[in-house]
Enzyme design. Structure first.
Site, PDB file in Angstrom:
ATOM      1  N   ASN A  86       8.580  -5.768  -4.163  1.00 26.31           N
ATOM      2  CA  ASN A  86       8.256  -4.339  -4.106  1.00 26.31           C
ATOM      3  C   ASN A  86       6.970  -3.992  -4.859  1.00 26.31           C
ATOM      4  O   ASN A  86       6.269  -3.052  -4.479  1.00 26.31           O
ATOM      5  CB  ASN A  86       9.450  -3.569  -4.696  1.00 26.31           C
ATOM      6  CG  ASN A  86       9.082  -2.172  -5.103  1.00 26.31           C
ATOM      7  OD1 ASN A  86       8.967  -1.277  -4.257  1.00 26.31           O
ATOM      8  ND2 ASN A  86       8.860  -1.950  -6.400  1.00 26.31           N
ATOM      9  N   TYR A 152      -6.037  -0.760   1.638  1.00 26.40           N
ATOM     10  CA  TYR A 152      -4.591  -0.662   1.393  1.00 26.40           C
ATOM     11  C   TYR A 152      -3.831  -0.963   2.687  1.00 26.40           C
ATOM     12  O   TYR A 152      -2.865  -1.745   2.694  1.00 26.40           O
ATOM     13  CB  TYR A 152      -4.207   0.713   0.850  1.00 26.40           C
ATOM     14  CG  TYR A 152      -2.707   0.864   0.681  1.00 26.40           C
ATOM     15  CD1 TYR A 152      -2.024   0.122  -0.285  1.00 26.40           C
ATOM     16  CD2 TYR A 152      -1.972   1.709   1.503  1.00 26.40           C
ATOM     17  CE1 TYR A 152      -0.645   0.228  -0.428  1.00 26.40           C
ATOM     18  CE2 TYR A 152      -0.594   1.822   1.366  1.00 26.40           C
ATOM     19  CZ  TYR A 152       0.068   1.079   0.397  1.00 26.40           C
ATOM     20  OH  TYR A 152       1.447   1.174   0.270  1.00 26.40           O
ATOM     21  N   PRO A 182       8.108   1.970   4.521  1.00 30.94           N
ATOM     22  CA  PRO A 182       8.251   3.410   4.300  1.00 30.94           C
ATOM     23  C   PRO A 182       6.984   4.174   4.670  1.00 30.94           C
ATOM     24  O   PRO A 182       5.882   3.635   4.658  1.00 30.94           O
ATOM     25  CB  PRO A 182       8.502   3.516   2.787  1.00 30.94           C
ATOM     26  CG  PRO A 182       8.703   2.116   2.293  1.00 30.94           C
ATOM     27  CD  PRO A 182       8.001   1.231   3.252  1.00 30.94           C
TER      28      PRO A 182
HETATM   29  P1  NDP Z   1       5.230   3.322  -8.112  1.00 33.31           P
HETATM   30  O1  NDP Z   1       3.824   3.439  -8.616  1.00 33.31           O
HETATM   31  O2  NDP Z   1       6.200   4.358  -8.494  1.00 33.31           O
HETATM   32  O3  NDP Z   1       5.815   1.898  -8.491  1.00 33.31           O
HETATM   33  C1  NDP Z   1       5.052   0.735  -8.341  1.00 33.31           C
HETATM   34  C2  NDP Z   1       5.731  -0.410  -9.091  1.00 33.31           C
HETATM   35  O4  NDP Z   1       4.955  -1.597  -8.900  1.00 33.31           O
HETATM   36  C3  NDP Z   1       5.824  -0.138 -10.574  1.00 33.31           C
HETATM   37  O5  NDP Z   1       7.080  -0.564 -11.038  1.00 33.31           O
HETATM   38  C4  NDP Z   1       4.723  -1.007 -11.143  1.00 33.31           C
HETATM   39  O6  NDP Z   1       5.138  -1.456 -12.405  1.00 33.31           O
HETATM   40  C5  NDP Z   1       4.711  -2.182 -10.160  1.00 33.31           C
HETATM   41  N1  NDP Z   1       3.452  -2.897 -10.186  1.00 33.31           N
HETATM   42  C6  NDP Z   1       2.238  -2.460  -9.776  1.00 33.31           C
HETATM   43  N2  NDP Z   1       1.308  -3.401  -9.992  1.00 33.31           N
HETATM   44  C7  NDP Z   1       1.954  -4.445 -10.560  1.00 33.31           C
HETATM   45  C8  NDP Z   1       1.551  -5.714 -11.011  1.00 33.31           C
HETATM   46  N3  NDP Z   1       0.275  -6.121 -10.938  1.00 33.31           N
HETATM   47  N4  NDP Z   1       2.468  -6.556 -11.548  1.00 33.31           N
HETATM   48  C9  NDP Z   1       3.757  -6.148 -11.642  1.00 33.31           C
HETATM   49  N5  NDP Z   1       4.212  -4.982 -11.219  1.00 33.31           N
HETATM   50  C10 NDP Z   1       3.310  -4.129 -10.689  1.00 33.31           C
HETATM   51  O7  NDP Z   1       5.086   3.262  -6.526  1.00 33.31           O
HETATM   52  P2  NDP Z   1       6.178   3.014  -5.374  1.00 33.31           P
HETATM   53  O8  NDP Z   1       7.516   2.845  -5.939  1.00 33.31           O
HETATM   54  O9  NDP Z   1       5.973   4.074  -4.385  1.00 33.31           O
HETATM   55  O10 NDP Z   1       5.639   1.647  -4.767  1.00 33.31           O
HETATM   56  C11 NDP Z   1       6.443   0.511  -4.593  1.00 33.31           C
HETATM   57  C12 NDP Z   1       6.027  -0.218  -3.327  1.00 33.31           C
HETATM   58  O11 NDP Z   1       6.247   0.632  -2.211  1.00 33.31           O
HETATM   59  C13 NDP Z   1       4.545  -0.599  -3.273  1.00 33.31           C
HETATM   60  O12 NDP Z   1       4.447  -1.894  -2.718  1.00 33.31           O
HETATM   61  C14 NDP Z   1       3.956   0.436  -2.313  1.00 33.31           C
HETATM   62  O13 NDP Z   1       2.807  -0.034  -1.661  1.00 33.31           O
HETATM   63  C15 NDP Z   1       5.112   0.624  -1.372  1.00 33.31           C
HETATM   64  N6  NDP Z   1       5.108   1.851  -0.587  1.00 33.31           N
HETATM   65  C16 NDP Z   1       5.088   3.070  -1.203  1.00 33.31           C
HETATM   66  C17 NDP Z   1       5.076   4.224  -0.441  1.00 33.31           C
HETATM   67  C18 NDP Z   1       4.996   5.583  -1.036  1.00 33.31           C
HETATM   68  O14 NDP Z   1       4.649   6.551  -0.320  1.00 33.31           O
HETATM   69  N7  NDP Z   1       5.311   5.771  -2.305  1.00 33.31           N
HETATM   70  C19 NDP Z   1       5.143   4.135   1.024  1.00 33.31           C
HETATM   71  C20 NDP Z   1       5.132   2.804   1.560  1.00 33.31           C
HETATM   72  C21 NDP Z   1       5.146   1.714   0.767  1.00 33.31           C
HETATM   73  P3  NDP Z   1       4.239  -1.499 -13.720  1.00 33.31           P
HETATM   74  O15 NDP Z   1       3.124  -0.540 -13.563  1.00 33.31           O
HETATM   75  O16 NDP Z   1       5.204  -1.237 -14.820  1.00 33.31           O
HETATM   76  O17 NDP Z   1       3.811  -2.901 -13.744  1.00 33.31           O
HETATM   77  C1  8X3 Z   2       2.386   4.333   1.411  1.00 41.81           C
HETATM   78  C2  8X3 Z   2       2.438   5.291   2.529  1.00 41.81           C
HETATM   79  O1  8X3 Z   2       1.009   6.604   4.136  1.00 41.81           O
HETATM   80  O2  8X3 Z   2       0.631   6.943   1.771  1.00 41.81           O
HETATM   81  O3  8X3 Z   2       2.288   3.028   1.868  1.00 41.81           O
HETATM   82  O4  8X3 Z   2      -0.074   4.914   2.829  1.00 41.81           O
HETATM   83  S1  8X3 Z   2       0.918   5.959   2.822  1.00 41.81           S
END
Ligand code: NDP
Ligand code: 8X3
Length: 253
Positions: A86, A152, A182
């Site tokens: 994730n 991205y 998502p």
């Molecule tokens: P958040 O920013 O809330 O969470 C991201 C998580 O990833 C945090 O726990 C962060 O932890 C961790 N992270 C980021 N970089 C690193 C790294 N280099 N090493 C370890 N951990 C890392 O965002 P989301 O929960 O929304 O994102 C989670 C996933 O979902 C991502 O892959 C994102 O691309 C994907 N996603 C999100 C969407 C959205 O609209 N929110 C839609 C589609 C996909 P910490 O900073 O503590 O290391």
């Molecule tokens: C995260 C969803 O549409 O903001 O992956 O890129 S979007």
């Protein structure tokens, strides 16, 4: 014996929601992230509820750190039943010819190479044991580019291809491979994308009810709970008023 799930990026958003969902669903957890304070707080909270939790603090971009962290896992922890890849992020929304090369590298190193590192470290144990499930968090952004999404979107298109490739490579085993894609989910995602500009981040979710981390955790848990002969290969999950990466209906009220 309780099942185990390893969740990367469990300190926030979708990863944190998955931790809560899988804990409630009877799993013990290996939680990873860079923020040791948030990791410790979540571990304490879930342990209070009866879940055994191992916290591993490392950056998924650092393959050596990841390798050393995974090497500390022994016994039933060494081969998790479920790996949720994730951890990931978007940085910036600039035109491709104006984007930050540092931001590009961070996204590529985290979303693609970090996911590959974790897969390489965890899946051999699953193959050896003849059981396991890899759930990668892709995105609607991987289906088609949207304005300013360029790099991205490319990383999430890579997640789709890497997920499909793994599914082919483990087809002769009982291991299942899922890509959860998502759309708009309200987490720290946009605050990170806009480098802490909260006002700009809030606008992303204005005029639409976005998904929550819990909505995505429900889908991941459903995939993990399907009967062993059922492989949820790919799921696109959108808010009702989102139609694609670039089509969102926003009410004016
Ligand atoms: P958040 O920013 O809330 O969470 C991201 C998580 O990833 C945090 O726990 C962060 O932890 C961790 N992270 C980021 N970089 C690193 C790294 N280099 N090493 C370890 N951990 C890392 O965002 P989301 O929960 O929304 O994102 C989670 C996933 O979902 C991502 O892959 C994102 O691309 C994907 N996603 C999100 C969407 C959205 O609209 N929110 C839609 C589609 C996909 P910490 O900073 O503590 O290391
Ligand atoms: C995260 C969803 O549409 O903001 O992956 O890129 S979007």
């Amino acid at each position: 014996m309780k099942k185990t799930a390893l969740i990367t990026g469990a300190t926030s958003g979708i990863g944190e929601a998955c931790a809560r969902k899988f804990a409630a669903g009877g799993y013990d957890l290996i939680l990873t992230g860079r923020n040791s304070r948030r990791l410790a707080a979540l571990k304490t909270e879930l342990e209070h509820g009866g879940t055994e939790v191992v916290g591993l603090c490392f950056d998924v971009r650092d393959a050596k750190a990841a390798q050393e962290a995974i090497a500390t896992l022994t016994g039933r922890w060494a081969t998790p039943d479920v790996l949720i890849n994730n951890a990931g992020l978007a940085l910036g929304l600039e035109k491709e010819y104006e984007g930050s090369m540092d931001d590009w590298n961070t996204m590529i190193d985290t979303n693609i190479k970090g996911l590959l590192t974790m897969t390489r470290l965890v899946v051999p144990g699953m193959v050896e044991r003849g059981a396991g499930h890899v759930i990668n968090i892709g995105s609607v952004a991987g289906d088609a580019a949207y304005a300013g999404g360029n790099v991205y979107c490319a990383t999430k298109a890579a997640v789709k291809t890497i997920t499909d490739g793994l599914r082919i490579d483990v087809a002769e085993t009982p291991i299942r491979v899922t890509n959860v894609k998502p759309g708009l989910v309200e987490t720290n995602f946009s605050r990170v994308r806009f480098h802490g500009d909260n006002e700009r981040a809030d606008k992303v979710y204005q005029g639409i009810q976005p998904l929550s981390g819990d909505d995505i955790a429900d889908v991941a848990f459903y995939a993990a709970s399907a009967p062993p002969h059922v492989q949820i290969a790919e799921v696109l999950v959108l808010a009702t008023h989102q139609a694609s990466g670039s089509v969102v209906y926003r009410s004016q009220h």
